[in-house]
Scaffold this motif. Structure first.
Motif, PDB file in Angstrom:
ATOM      1  N   VAL A  11       0.845  -1.193   0.000  1.00  0.00           N
ATOM      2  CA  VAL A  11       0.000   0.000   0.000  1.00  0.00           C
ATOM      3  C   VAL A  11       0.880   1.243   0.000  1.00  0.00           C
ATOM      4  O   VAL A  11       2.076   1.177   0.282  1.00  0.00           O
ATOM      5  N   THR A  12       0.274   2.372  -0.318  1.00  0.00           N
ATOM      6  CA  THR A  12       1.003   3.647  -0.283  1.00  0.00           C
ATOM      7  C   THR A  12       0.582   4.517   0.889  1.00  0.00           C
ATOM      8  O   THR A  12       1.186   5.564   1.130  1.00  0.00           O
ATOM      9  N   THR A  13      -0.455   4.090   1.621  1.00  0.00           N
ATOM     10  CA  THR A  13      -0.989   4.945   2.681  1.00  0.00           C
ATOM     11  C   THR A  13      -0.035   5.108   3.850  1.00  0.00           C
ATOM     12  O   THR A  13      -0.178   6.049   4.640  1.00  0.00           O
ATOM     13  N   ASP A  14       0.929   4.181   4.013  1.00  0.00           N
ATOM     14  CA  ASP A  14       1.893   4.351   5.102  1.00  0.00           C
ATOM     15  C   ASP A  14       3.217   4.933   4.603  1.00  0.00           C
ATOM     16  O   ASP A  14       4.186   5.012   5.352  1.00  0.00           O
ATOM     17  N   ASP A  15       3.258   5.345   3.338  1.00  0.00           N
ATOM     18  CA  ASP A  15       4.420   6.044   2.791  1.00  0.00           C
ATOM     19  C   ASP A  15       4.268   7.543   3.057  1.00  0.00           C
ATOM     20  O   ASP A  15       3.196   8.009   3.443  1.00  0.00           O
ATOM     21  N   ILE A  16       5.332   8.298   2.816  1.00  0.00           N
ATOM     22  CA  ILE A  16       5.236   9.737   3.048  1.00  0.00           C
ATOM     23  C   ILE A  16       6.085  10.511   2.050  1.00  0.00           C
ATOM     24  O   ILE A  16       7.203  10.122   1.727  1.00  0.00           O
ATOM     25  N   CYS A  17       5.500  11.581   1.528  1.00  0.00           N
ATOM     26  CA  CYS A  17       6.222  12.574   0.730  1.00  0.00           C
ATOM     27  C   CYS A  17       5.774  13.930   1.274  1.00  0.00           C
ATOM     28  O   CYS A  17       4.735  14.448   0.861  1.00  0.00           O
ATOM     29  N   ALA A  18       6.481  14.473   2.232  1.00  0.00           N
ATOM     30  CA  ALA A  18       6.091  15.758   2.802  1.00  0.00           C
ATOM     31  C   ALA A  18       6.255  16.856   1.758  1.00  0.00           C
ATOM     32  O   ALA A  18       7.268  16.913   1.057  1.00  0.00           O
ATOM     33  N   GLN A  19       5.248  17.713   1.657  1.00  0.00           N
ATOM     34  CA  GLN A  19       5.295  18.770   0.642  1.00  0.00           C
ATOM     35  C   GLN A  19       6.535  19.636   0.788  1.00  0.00           C
ATOM     36  O   GLN A  19       7.149  20.039  -0.203  1.00  0.00           O
ATOM     37  N   SER A  20       6.948  19.900   2.017  1.00  0.00           N
ATOM     38  CA  SER A  20       8.134  20.730   2.227  1.00  0.00           C
ATOM     39  C   SER A  20       9.385  20.051   1.681  1.00  0.00           C
ATOM     40  O   SER A  20      10.287  20.722   1.154  1.00  0.00           O
ATOM     41  N   ASP A  21       9.470  18.724   1.777  1.00  0.00           N
ATOM     42  CA  ASP A  21      10.603  17.982   1.222  1.00  0.00           C
ATOM     43  C   ASP A  21      10.543  17.961  -0.305  1.00  0.00           C
ATOM     44  O   ASP A  21      11.580  18.057  -0.979  1.00  0.00           O
ATOM     45  N   LEU A  22       9.340  17.834  -0.849  1.00  0.00           N
ATOM     46  CA  LEU A  22       9.179  17.850  -2.306  1.00  0.00           C
ATOM     47  C   LEU A  22       9.613  19.202  -2.878  1.00  0.00           C
ATOM     48  O   LEU A  22      10.279  19.267  -3.916  1.00  0.00           O
ATOM     49  N   ILE A  23       9.230  20.277  -2.215  1.00  0.00           N
ATOM     50  CA  ILE A  23       9.632  21.605  -2.679  1.00  0.00           C
ATOM     51  C   ILE A  23      11.138  21.769  -2.587  1.00  0.00           C
ATOM     52  O   ILE A  23      11.779  22.344  -3.484  1.00  0.00           O
ATOM     53  N   ALA A  24      11.736  21.239  -1.517  1.00  0.00           N
ATOM     54  CA  ALA A  24      13.195  21.301  -1.386  1.00  0.00           C
ATOM     55  C   ALA A  24      13.861  20.555  -2.544  1.00  0.00           C
ATOM     56  O   ALA A  24      14.887  21.002  -3.076  1.00  0.00           O
ATOM     57  N   ALA A  25      13.274  19.427  -2.952  1.00  0.00           N
ATOM     58  CA  ALA A  25      13.823  18.653  -4.073  1.00  0.00           C
ATOM     59  C   ALA A  25      13.682  19.405  -5.389  1.00  0.00           C
ATOM     60  O   ALA A  25      14.610  19.421  -6.213  1.00  0.00           O
ATOM     61  N   ILE A  26      12.523  20.029  -5.610  1.00  0.00           N
ATOM     62  CA  ILE A  26      12.318  20.828  -6.821  1.00  0.00           C
ATOM     63  C   ILE A  26      13.321  21.972  -6.862  1.00  0.00           C
ATOM     64  O   ILE A  26      13.954  22.247  -7.889  1.00  0.00           O
ATOM     65  N   ASP A  27      13.451  22.656  -5.733  1.00  0.00           N
ATOM     66  CA  ASP A  27      14.363  23.789  -5.623  1.00  0.00           C
ATOM     67  C   ASP A  27      15.793  23.360  -5.957  1.00  0.00           C
ATOM     68  O   ASP A  27      16.503  24.036  -6.714  1.00  0.00           O
ATOM     69  N   GLN A  28      16.222  22.213  -5.421  1.00  0.00           N
ATOM     70  CA  GLN A  28      17.586  21.745  -5.642  1.00  0.00           C
ATOM     71  C   GLN A  28      17.796  21.272  -7.067  1.00  0.00           C
ATOM     72  O   GLN A  28      18.855  21.503  -7.665  1.00  0.00           O
ATOM     73  N   ALA A  29      16.795  20.600  -7.635  1.00  0.00           N
ATOM     74  CA  ALA A  29      16.919  20.101  -9.009  1.00  0.00           C
ATOM     75  C   ALA A  29      17.147  21.245  -9.988  1.00  0.00           C
ATOM     76  O   ALA A  29      18.004  21.165 -10.881  1.00  0.00           O
ATOM     77  N   VAL A  30      16.378  22.327  -9.824  1.00  0.00           N
ATOM     78  CA  VAL A  30      16.550  23.489 -10.704  1.00  0.00           C
ATOM     79  C   VAL A  30      17.889  24.149 -10.435  1.00  0.00           C
ATOM     80  O   VAL A  30      18.587  24.576 -11.368  1.00  0.00           O
ATOM     81  N   ALA A  31      18.275  24.225  -9.169  1.00  0.00           N
ATOM     82  CA  ALA A  31      19.575  24.817  -8.833  1.00  0.00           C
ATOM     83  C   ALA A  31      20.717  24.022  -9.454  1.00  0.00           C
ATOM     84  O   ALA A  31      21.710  24.598  -9.913  1.00  0.00           O
ATOM     85  N   ASP A  32      20.590  22.703  -9.500  1.00  0.00           N
ATOM     86  CA  ASP A  32      21.635  21.862 -10.080  1.00  0.00           C
ATOM     87  C   ASP A  32      21.734  22.007 -11.589  1.00  0.00           C
ATOM     88  O   ASP A  32      22.786  21.765 -12.174  1.00  0.00           O
ATOM     89  N   GLY A  33      20.603  22.368 -12.230  1.00  0.00           N
ATOM     90  CA  GLY A  33      20.614  22.562 -13.677  1.00  0.00           C
ATOM     91  C   GLY A  33      20.037  21.418 -14.481  1.00  0.00           C
ATOM     92  O   GLY A  33      20.462  21.184 -15.617  1.00  0.00           O
ATOM     93  N   VAL A  34      19.043  20.693 -13.925  1.00  0.00           N
ATOM     94  CA  VAL A  34      18.410  19.634 -14.712  1.00  0.00           C
ATOM     95  C   VAL A  34      17.629  20.251 -15.867  1.00  0.00           C
ATOM     96  O   VAL A  34      17.222  21.412 -15.817  1.00  0.00           O
ATOM     97  N   ASP A  35      17.416  19.469 -16.915  1.00  0.00           N
ATOM     98  CA  ASP A  35      16.696  19.957 -18.100  1.00  0.00           C
ATOM     99  C   ASP A  35      15.209  19.677 -18.040  1.00  0.00           C
ATOM    100  O   ASP A  35      14.410  20.372 -18.671  1.00  0.00           O
ATOM    101  N   VAL A  36      14.824  18.632 -17.315  1.00  0.00           N
ATOM    102  CA  VAL A  36      13.415  18.272 -17.187  1.00  0.00           C
ATOM    103  C   VAL A  36      13.242  17.587 -15.839  1.00  0.00           C
ATOM    104  O   VAL A  36      14.153  16.897 -15.354  1.00  0.00           O
ATOM    105  N   ILE A  37      12.097  17.816 -15.198  1.00  0.00           N
ATOM    106  CA  ILE A  37      11.806  17.200 -13.911  1.00  0.00           C
ATOM    107  C   ILE A  37      10.680  16.188 -14.076  1.00  0.00           C
ATOM    108  O   ILE A  37       9.625  16.511 -14.624  1.00  0.00           O
ATOM    109  N   ASN A  38      10.911  14.963 -13.607  1.00  0.00           N
ATOM    110  CA  ASN A  38       9.854  13.954 -13.561  1.00  0.00           C
ATOM    111  C   ASN A  38       9.323  13.885 -12.130  1.00  0.00           C
ATOM    112  O   ASN A  38      10.071  13.660 -11.185  1.00  0.00           O
ATOM    113  N   TYR A  39       8.013  14.060 -11.993  1.00  0.00           N
ATOM    114  CA  TYR A  39       7.381  14.162 -10.675  1.00  0.00           C
ATOM    115  C   TYR A  39       6.147  13.270 -10.668  1.00  0.00           C
ATOM    116  O   TYR A  39       5.086  13.661 -11.107  1.00  0.00           O
TER     117      TYR A  39
END
Length: 400
Positions: A324-352
């Motif tokens: 199941v996925t109900t006991d998994d977690i993706c905190a929005q604040s962590d997701l935003i941190a990942a988006i922020d870092q991916a763009v900072a690193d210079g990726v060309d496309v983000i898969n989300y």
């Protein structure tokens, strides 16, 4: 460059497929005044991706049409320092200790706040909004056979051949995958050992990635440079980076603030679930990799852009029940941190490929982050789910 653009566009279309998403709906009620909890605070000043030069002495950093954000330039670094100073001044006045700060696609921070701090930040002239942190779950993706990539045995015909063959399909492009991490030993991500050398100031398009022992560098086909820190963590060290897997980072402050138990996963970029490895291999896995499950042969698999590089950003963690996925977690604040870092690193496309139920607003911090990622010329591919109402996991073709 044209070939890379074609593959990036195709990649976006391919991953915008129906998934299973979360089994529980996420609502967005108006926060009760003075409620303590973990929050994302968005400040009024523009982030790096959209700054147009309205601060005296600081030049604009928003990229021109068709250009990509130069996060490592002197002007960009000066503006990031300016935002960091503004953030420090604000949290000092309120008495807040941030666990994560954002400057690239969002200007703000996440933190545990008391009720009084929530009220004070909402009343601040420097703050757009104070948003309760939310929980997401991994989403599934389906096959890309219908896209007409080409023969899956020899790679002939179709888009692969139009872009120079599987050896060239996605060459010079970096795909950033925000998910549950990645399994570096998987044959879909097999690559050569990264050579060590000093950072090159004269960029050499088409060259192999290299490292100075602290960062991985890769000169991309668009003339920009990817640069990402080589992190270490649980069952993960610098030897896990390769000429294929050139980035691996992880973010967990939001999940930790939510009280998540990490004992069933890795505190590192390593995939403890398989979902992140699945999405990464779908997007940019090597060509014609043998696939089997419990000794049952399933033929071969290939990524949409097999010549592209991969950088994994782990922001999702799995619980004890793998069914199941109900006991998994993706905190929005962590997701935003990942988006922020991916763009900072210079990726060309983000898969989300992340789901979270029905959305009641398009002005959540996550939406602002993706909007600004588009301004930074980082196309975003998001999975979709069948739903009678707008879904947080809908497909977002922001730029091609």
């Amino acid at each position: 460059m044209a070939a890379a653009t074609t593959l990036a566009t195709l990649f976006i279309a391919s991953t915008a497929t129906t998934g299973y998403a979360a089994t529980e709906e996420v609502t967005h009620p108006v926060p009760v005044a003075g409620t303590p909890g973990h929050y994302i605070v968005v400040m009024k000043s523009d982030p790096l991706a959209t700054y147009e030069g309205d601060v005296k002495g600081l030049k604009a950093t928003k990229p021109a049409e068709g250009e990509q954000l130069e996060t490592q330039s002197q002007d960009s670094q000066r503006y990031v320092e300016h935002l960091q100073t503004e953030q420090t001044d604000l949290v000092s006045d309120i008495g807040v200790t941030p666990d994560t700060t954002y400057q690239v696609v969002l200007n703000g921070f996440s933190a545990d706040l008391s009720g009084e701090q929530v009220d004070a930040l909402r009343a601040s002239k420097d703050v757009i909004g104070v948003y309760p942190d939310e929980i997401r779950h991994p989403d599934a993706q389906t096959s890309t056979d219908y896209l007409g990539l080409g023969d899956d045995r020899k790679g002939r015909g179709g888009v692969w051949q139009q872009t120079g063959g599987v050896e060239k399909a996605g060459e010079g492009v970096v795909v950033g995958v925000i998910d549950t991490g990645i399994a570096p030993e998987h044959p879909s991500f097999e690559g050569k050992k990264i050579k060590k050398q000093k950072k090159q100031h004269n960029r050499n398009k088409g060259a192999q990635p290299y490292t100075d022992g602290t960062y991985v560098y890769f000169d991309k086909s668009d003339g920009g440079q990817f640069q990402a820190a080589m992190v270490e963590g649980q069952d993960w060290d610098k030897s896990d980076y390769s000429s294929k897997l050139i980035g691996g980072q992880y973010f967990y402050a939001g999940a930790e603030a939510a009280g998540f138990d990490f004992q069933y996963d890795y505190l590192s970029p390593r995939d403890g679930d398989g979902h992140g490895s699945h999405t990464a291999s779908t997007a940019a896995g090597n060509f014609k990799v043998k696939a089997s499950i419990e000794n049952v042969d399933f033929g071969t698999i290939s990524g949409v852009a097999p010549a592209a590089k991969i950088s994994a950003y782990k922001a999702c963690y799995v619980g004890p029940d793998t069914t199941v996925t109900t006991d998994d977690i993706c905190a929005q604040s962590d997701l935003i941190a990942a988006i922020d870092q991916a763009v900072a690193d210079g990726v060309d496309v983000i898969n989300y490929s992340i789901g979270g139920g029905a959305a009641s607003t398009v002005m959540a911090p996550e939406d602002l982050a993706f909007f600004n990622a588009a301004a930074a010329s980082s196309p975003v591919s998001r999975s979709t789910r069948s739903s009678p109402v707008p879904s947080r996991s809908r497909s977002t073709r922001v730029r091609t």
